[in-house]
Design an enzyme around this catalytic site. Sequence first.
Site, PDB file in Angstrom:
ATOM      1  N   PRO A   1      12.281  -5.169  64.750  1.00  0.00           N
ATOM      2  CG  PRO A   1      12.719  -6.415  62.824  1.00  0.00           C
ATOM      3  CD  PRO A   1      11.642  -5.994  63.737  1.00  0.00           C
ATOM      4  CG  ASN A   2      17.217  -2.912  62.893  1.00  0.00           C
ATOM      5  OD1 ASN A   2      18.223  -3.347  63.456  1.00  0.00           O
ATOM      6  ND2 ASN A   2      16.766  -3.411  61.758  1.00  0.00           N
TER       7      ASN A   2
ATOM      8  NE  ARG B   1      17.139   1.538  61.293  1.00  0.00           N
ATOM      9  CZ  ARG B   1      15.973   1.041  60.954  1.00  0.00           C
ATOM     10  NH1 ARG B   1      15.012   0.944  61.844  1.00  0.00           N
ATOM     11  NH2 ARG B   1      15.765   0.629  59.728  1.00  0.00           N
TER      12      ARG B   1
ATOM     13  CE1 TYR C   1      12.685   4.428  60.705  1.00  0.00           C
ATOM     14  CE2 TYR C   1      15.026   4.486  60.220  1.00  0.00           C
ATOM     15  CZ  TYR C   1      13.761   3.982  59.965  1.00  0.00           C
ATOM     16  OH  TYR C   1      13.581   3.055  58.986  1.00  0.00           O
TER      17      TYR C   1
ATOM     18  CG  ASN D   1       7.372   0.401  64.022  1.00  0.00           C
ATOM     19  OD1 ASN D   1       7.699  -0.291  63.061  1.00  0.00           O
ATOM     20  ND2 ASN D   1       7.863   1.615  64.212  1.00  0.00           N
TER      21      ASN D   1
ATOM     22  CB  ALA E   1      12.579  -5.027  58.073  1.00  0.00           C
TER      23      ALA E   1
ATOM     24  CD  GLU F   1       1.226  -1.797  58.891  1.00  0.00           C
ATOM     25  OE1 GLU F   1       2.144  -1.524  58.095  1.00  0.00           O
ATOM     26  OE2 GLU F   1       0.209  -2.435  58.530  1.00  0.00           O
TER      27      GLU F   1
ATOM     28  CG  HIS G   1       5.213   1.820  59.365  1.00  0.00           C
ATOM     29  ND1 HIS G   1       6.062   0.760  59.547  1.00  0.00           N
ATOM     30  CD2 HIS G   1       4.049   1.311  58.899  1.00  0.00           C
ATOM     31  CE1 HIS G   1       5.442  -0.345  59.180  1.00  0.00           C
ATOM     32  NE2 HIS G   1       4.212  -0.045  58.804  1.00  0.00           N
TER      33      HIS G   1
ATOM     34  NE  ARG H   1      12.577   5.021  54.645  1.00  0.00           N
ATOM     35  CZ  ARG H   1      12.946   4.248  55.642  1.00  0.00           C
ATOM     36  NH1 ARG H   1      12.093   3.942  56.597  1.00  0.00           N
ATOM     37  NH2 ARG H   1      14.170   3.763  55.707  1.00  0.00           N
TER      38      ARG H   1
END
Length: 139
Positions: free
Chosen positions: A9-10, A17, A22, A71, A74, A95, A97, A104
């Site tokens: 997502p996103n 964004r 990012y 990735n 969320a 994985e 990110h 964060r």
Amino acid sequence: MRIQIINGPNINLLGKREPSIYGSETFESYLERLKGLYPEVSFAYFQSNIEGEMIDKIHEVGFSYDGIILNAGAYTHTSIALQDALRAVTTPAIEVHISNVHTRETFRRKSMISCACRGVICGFGLDSYRLAVEAFMHP
């Protein structure tokens, strides 16, 4: 070598964004650079904001590709279903990110999928994907 990149997502909004977190580059332009760095690798790319579609893609490639770079956005912090999908297939996953999730919000520090992955790379911007490719090429 065949590597499937799956973004959640996103991630389709990269470049727009929260560029302070990012960056300002789209994933599509980064992917072209990545392909140029690794002409010997066949990259497949998939992005979805829908958890079930991501699971379907893992099932589709999870017995025939050499690696999955995931990735999950969320969903990383909530999806036991993605963890189960990764455990159900034989293709190893890494994985990734873009941001350092440990600097964060507290909820981002817990991953539901890390335990089903070969490793985790975070905090190196889009270069996290390149580092994952390197991990697959030089295990």
